[in-house]
Enzyme design. Structure first.
Site, mmCIF file in Angstrom:
data_model
loop_
_atom_site.group_PDB
_atom_site.id
_atom_site.type_symbol
_atom_site.label_atom_id
_atom_site.label_comp_id
_atom_site.label_asym_id
_atom_site.label_seq_id
_atom_site.Cartn_x
_atom_site.Cartn_y
_atom_site.Cartn_z
ATOM 1 N N HIS A 42 44.271 43.337 44.279
ATOM 2 C CA HIS A 42 43.792 42.303 45.184
ATOM 3 C C HIS A 42 44.656 42.275 46.447
ATOM 4 C CE1 HIS A 42 46.871 39.875 42.876
ATOM 5 N NE2 HIS A 42 47.188 39.540 44.117
HETATM 6 P P1 TYD Z 1 46.702 37.425 39.151
HETATM 7 O O1 TYD Z 1 47.260 37.027 40.475
HETATM 8 O O2 TYD Z 1 45.284 37.888 39.113
HETATM 9 O O3 TYD Z 1 47.641 38.529 38.481
HETATM 10 P P2 TYD Z 1 47.944 40.044 38.898
HETATM 11 O O4 TYD Z 1 47.559 40.255 40.298
HETATM 12 O O5 TYD Z 1 49.394 40.179 38.663
HETATM 13 O O6 TYD Z 1 47.190 40.936 37.986
HETATM 14 O O7 TYD Z 1 46.930 36.212 38.146
HETATM 15 C C1 TYD Z 1 46.676 36.324 36.767
HETATM 16 C C2 TYD Z 1 46.181 34.978 36.263
HETATM 17 O O8 TYD Z 1 47.172 33.964 36.418
HETATM 18 C C3 TYD Z 1 44.935 34.495 36.996
HETATM 19 O O9 TYD Z 1 44.088 33.889 36.040
HETATM 20 C C4 TYD Z 1 45.464 33.448 37.937
HETATM 21 C C5 TYD Z 1 46.697 32.911 37.230
HETATM 22 N N1 TYD Z 1 47.760 32.500 38.163
HETATM 23 C C6 TYD Z 1 48.046 31.154 38.322
HETATM 24 O O10 TYD Z 1 47.417 30.266 37.700
HETATM 25 N N2 TYD Z 1 49.053 30.785 39.164
HETATM 26 C C7 TYD Z 1 49.768 31.701 39.860
HETATM 27 O O11 TYD Z 1 50.689 31.325 40.633
HETATM 28 C C8 TYD Z 1 49.451 33.103 39.713
HETATM 29 C C9 TYD Z 1 50.207 34.151 40.473
HETATM 30 C C10 TYD Z 1 48.431 33.447 38.844
#
Ligand code: TYD
Length: 125
Positions: A42
Site C-alpha cells: 500500500h
Molecule cells: P496494515 O497497515 O494493512 O499492515 P501492513 O501494511 O503491515 O501489512 O495493518 C494491518 C491491520 O492492522 C489492518 O487491519 C489495520 C490495522 N491497523 C490499525 O488498526 N492501526 C494501525 O495503526 C495500523 C498500522 C494498522
C-alpha cells in the site's frame, strides 16, 4: 538515530525535529512475522513514517511509481523515512525482527491506497 553507547551497552534516541522530521502521533510495531510473509502493498496519501528495526532485520521495497529501491533495516540505530505517495512492500523479516514505526497521524484507513493501479494514477496527478 542518535546512538549513545558506553561499556554498559547502547541507547538510541529519536526526537522530534532531530531524527524524526514530524510530530509523532502514533507508534506501532510489527513482530512475530512468519517466514516468507510479505506485508505492506500500500501507499499513503498523506502519512509520514519513520521505520526502525529495533531488533532483527527486514527489507523494505520503496516504489514512487517510477523506480524501486530496496532498503535493508538491520540496525537499531538506522531509521528509514517513508513519505506519502510511496508504495511499500516489507519482506525477509528475520524471526526476531521487531519493526517499530513512528507516524505523524492516527490510524486512518481513508489515507491508504491499497490498489496498485490506483496508486500509479494517484502519483501522476
Ligand atoms: P496494515 O497497515 O494493512 O499492515 P501492513 O501494511 O503491515 O501489512 O495493518 C494491518 C491491520 O492492522 C489492518 O487491519 C489495520 C490495522 N491497523 C490499525 O488498526 N492501526 C494501525 O495503526 C495500523 C498500522 C494498522
Amino acid at each position: 538515530m542518535q546512538k549513545r553507547g558506553d561499556q554498559r551497552g547502547h541507547l538510541c534516541v529519536a526526537e522530534f525535529e532531530k531524527e524524526i522530521p514530524f510530530e509523532i502521533k502514533r507508534v506501532y510495531w510489527i513482530y512475530g512475522t512468519a517466514q516468507g510473509i510479505e506485508r505492506g502493498f500500500h501507499a499513503h496519501k498523506q502519512l509520514k513514517q519513520v521505520a526502525v528495526a529495533v531488533a532483527g532485520s527486514c527489507e523494505i521495497e520503496l516504489n514512487d511509481g517510477k523506480s524501486t529501491e530496496t532498503v535493508t533495516l538491520q540496525s537499531p540505530d538506522q531509521g528509514l523515512v517513508i513519505g506519502p505517495g510511496i508504495w511499500r512492500v516489507m519482506r525477509n523479516f528475520s524471526e526476531d525482527c521487531v519493526l517499530l514505526v513512528f507516524a505523524d497521524a492516527l490510524y486512518n484507513e481513508a489515507d491508504y491506497i491499497r490498489n496498485y493501479e490506483e496508486f500509479l494514477n494517484y502519483n501522476v496527478i
